[in-house]
Design a protein around this motif. Structure first.
Motif, short mmCIF file in Angstrom:
data_model
loop_
_atom_site.label_atom_id
_atom_site.label_comp_id
_atom_site.label_asym_id
_atom_site.label_seq_id
_atom_site.Cartn_x
_atom_site.Cartn_y
_atom_site.Cartn_z
N ALA A 33 0.84 -1.20 0.00
CA ALA A 33 0.00 0.00 0.00
C ALA A 33 0.87 1.25 0.00
O ALA A 33 0.60 2.22 -0.72
N GLU A 34 1.96 1.22 0.78
CA GLU A 34 2.83 2.40 0.84
C GLU A 34 3.51 2.64 -0.51
O GLU A 34 3.65 3.76 -0.96
N LEU A 65 2.37 1.71 -3.47
CA LEU A 65 1.36 2.19 -4.43
C LEU A 65 1.02 3.65 -4.21
O LEU A 65 0.52 4.31 -5.11
N ASP A 66 1.28 4.13 -3.00
CA ASP A 66 1.01 5.53 -2.71
C ASP A 66 2.10 6.46 -3.22
O ASP A 66 2.09 7.66 -2.96
N HIS A 67 3.10 5.90 -3.91
CA HIS A 67 4.16 6.71 -4.50
C HIS A 67 4.27 6.43 -5.99
O HIS A 67 3.64 5.51 -6.51
N ASP A 68 5.09 7.20 -6.68
CA ASP A 68 5.34 6.90 -8.08
C ASP A 68 6.03 5.54 -8.20
O ASP A 68 6.62 5.04 -7.25
N LEU A 70 8.68 4.43 -9.48
CA LEU A 70 10.14 4.30 -9.35
C LEU A 70 10.61 4.45 -7.91
O LEU A 70 11.77 4.13 -7.59
N TRP A 71 9.73 4.91 -7.04
CA TRP A 71 10.10 5.21 -5.65
C TRP A 71 10.74 4.01 -4.95
O TRP A 71 11.82 4.11 -4.37
N HIS A 112 14.17 3.14 -6.55
CA HIS A 112 15.24 4.11 -6.28
C HIS A 112 15.87 3.85 -4.92
O HIS A 112 17.09 3.94 -4.75
N LYS A 113 15.03 3.49 -3.94
CA LYS A 113 15.55 3.22 -2.61
C LYS A 113 16.56 2.07 -2.61
O LYS A 113 17.41 2.00 -1.74
N VAL A 118 18.69 1.08 -5.14
CA VAL A 118 19.83 1.11 -6.07
C VAL A 118 21.15 1.00 -5.28
O VAL A 118 21.21 1.34 -4.10
N LYS A 131 3.52 6.45 -20.43
CA LYS A 131 4.47 7.52 -20.05
C LYS A 131 5.70 6.96 -19.33
O LYS A 131 6.68 7.66 -19.12
N HIS A 141 10.05 7.82 -18.30
CA HIS A 141 10.48 7.96 -16.90
C HIS A 141 11.59 6.95 -16.58
O HIS A 141 12.54 7.27 -15.88
N ASN A 173 14.83 8.18 -18.16
CA ASN A 173 15.37 9.30 -17.39
C ASN A 173 16.01 8.83 -16.09
O ASN A 173 17.08 9.31 -15.69
N LEU A 217 19.90 9.10 -14.88
CA LEU A 217 20.33 9.68 -13.59
C LEU A 217 21.34 8.76 -12.92
O LEU A 217 22.38 9.22 -12.44
#
Lengths: 294, 294
Positions: free
Chosen positions: A98-99, A101-104, A106-107, A110-111, A113, A146, A150, A153, A157
């Motif tokens: 749930a947490e 899904l509450d973010h984009d 890639l969130w 990213h944590k 990597v 889309k 992302h 990009n 990064l």
């Protein structure tokens, strides 16, 4: 053979998975004949991982994708066998919480990597969001379409920050997948691996083919390449991946950092300490070294 | 006055901070006359935050940047005073830790973005990496110059995921900064806020002006606008920011979600329960409600 170039998806090219031989074996006939070469690459990988850690400039991110039973877990075991596990993290990306899904999308990736000097392996990855989510229409096309930009990009990064990204699509054909499912059914120690979704997902074979092809075509860039690895033969899959990982790490042209201390001075100090200790031993005769005792 | 449009940096426009009046006060002469308007916006913000939480579709990210003593902490206190703190996180971005430095510059910020329905305030932000790091040449130009694109891509990722991004540059002039530093020196309860870097950083005034202007010009996009807020007068800064936040949240056109239960049925049930209880009370006479007791 240069598997790096052979299996790399060239940016701008089209991918037709049905036309790629999943049983490809290259120069070797079987695991036994390939083993020395595999071991050679794995030694290289271990040395290069140590160098990467010491240099503290680059990091390595390996993404594994593939259909059910394509061999993601087996590949991880193989790659890890070549690595020092202390400098290597493995993250599996299952159904998002749930947490998450509450973010984009890639969130959560990213944590996970790799930090500088380290290796991270993604068992599934941010590509799930243009694969399972697309095939099962969990988000509308307007959203998933889309995501390719992302992803590109995001990977730019990371590579701008000296992360080497290698993405492997483990390519098996439908016959091999079925054979592996059957093997699971026949083997009680593998029953835990069976889930009904294996079979329902297999019904979406063509939809997944389309989704994989799009991801491979849109997101194989100069800086973060995709590789389509023939994976019907597990030993060949391991050979090809070890080859590519070793080759890519080599190309980073890494070097051990210069020592921060004057090593000659330290050597001299040790030398004089050593001499004093030896002298002591000769005069007092006490506390002989264990070597002399034997 | 529409402060949203007045202070927004239009994409593609040039910014000359020296030509922007940091003492601008708009229609009000002082805090007292502005107060009713500020309170009105803050009430709106609180209602809209509740709606945002209930709808569970959007989130809000507020980034605060400015020179030393520009009023970032004061602004946070002001904005928080309008919000329910339970749905709002504040993250300060100070000198990066060793772990943070071992990742790309957006890594630590991505972890702190608001989850759906929530608000996050960044006290300094990912822009530090094109400000202090540029001014003090902590990374070469080749590195920081690529970051504007990465920032725009990152903010697009978030806005595509329904995060409303509002970025405020708190604009004070050199005279006001000096006056605030002096106030700190004269007030023992503020001595803890004084650091030598305040004064050394002030020597880089022009270099910071250039860095701020570049960030404002390159990264004020249609989807994630920058606002230059005249901040010599704290009350005006608060007024303008409350106005902009309220206006931007309003434009999201949020709505309470449809109830998942049949409310009429539930009302009926409560009604019959209520009647039964009342009846009981009349018959037995025991346990009068506290209201009746008074």
């Amino acid at each position: 053979m240069n598997y790096y170039e052979k299996f790399r998806v060239k940016p701008g090219s089209k991918v037709h998975l049905d036309n790629i031989d999943a049983s490809f074996k290259g120069e070797h006939e079987n695991h036994r004949s390939a083993l020395p070469e595999i071991q050679d690459y794995n030694r290289k990988i271990r040395d290069l991982q140590y160098l990467m850690y010491a240099e503290h400039k680059h990091s390595l991110l390996i993404c594994l994708q593939g259909r059910d039973a394509a061999g993601k877990d087996g590949t991880i075991n193989h790659v890890l066998s070549a690595m020092n596990p202390q400098g290597c993290t493995v993250t599996g990306f299952k159904q998002p919480t749930a947490e998450e899904l509450d973010h984009d999308f890639l969130w959560r990736c990213h944590k996970a990597v790799p930090r500088r000097g380290n290796v991270a392996i993604f068992n599934r990855s941010h590509y799930e969001d243009v694969l399972v989510q697309r095939v099962h229409q969990m988000v509308p096309k307007e959203v998933w379409s889309k995501r390719y930009d992302h992803i590109n990009n995001f990977e730019k990064l990371l590579t701008d920050n000296n992360t080497l990204i290698l993405k492997f699509y483990l390519h098996i054909d439908a016959k091999e997948q079925l054979a592996r499912f059957k093997k699971r059914i026949d083997d009680p120690t593998r029953h835990w691996k069976i889930s009904e979704s294996d079979y329902t997902e297999a019904c979406y074979w063509d939809a997944y083919t389309g989704a994989f092809q799009d991801a491979l075509e849109k997101c194989s860039t100069d800086y973060a390449p995709w590789f389509v690895i023939p994976s019907n033969h597990k030993w060949f899959r391991n050979l090809a991946i070890s080859h590519i990982v070793a080759k890519a790490m080599e190309s980073l042209d890494m070097a051990f950092p210069k020592p921060t201390e004057n090593i000659d001075e330290i050597k001299k100090k040790y030398h004089s300490l050593d001499q004093r200790e030896q002298k002591k031993g000769l005069i007092s005769g006490e506390k002989k070294s264990p070597k002399k005792k034997k």
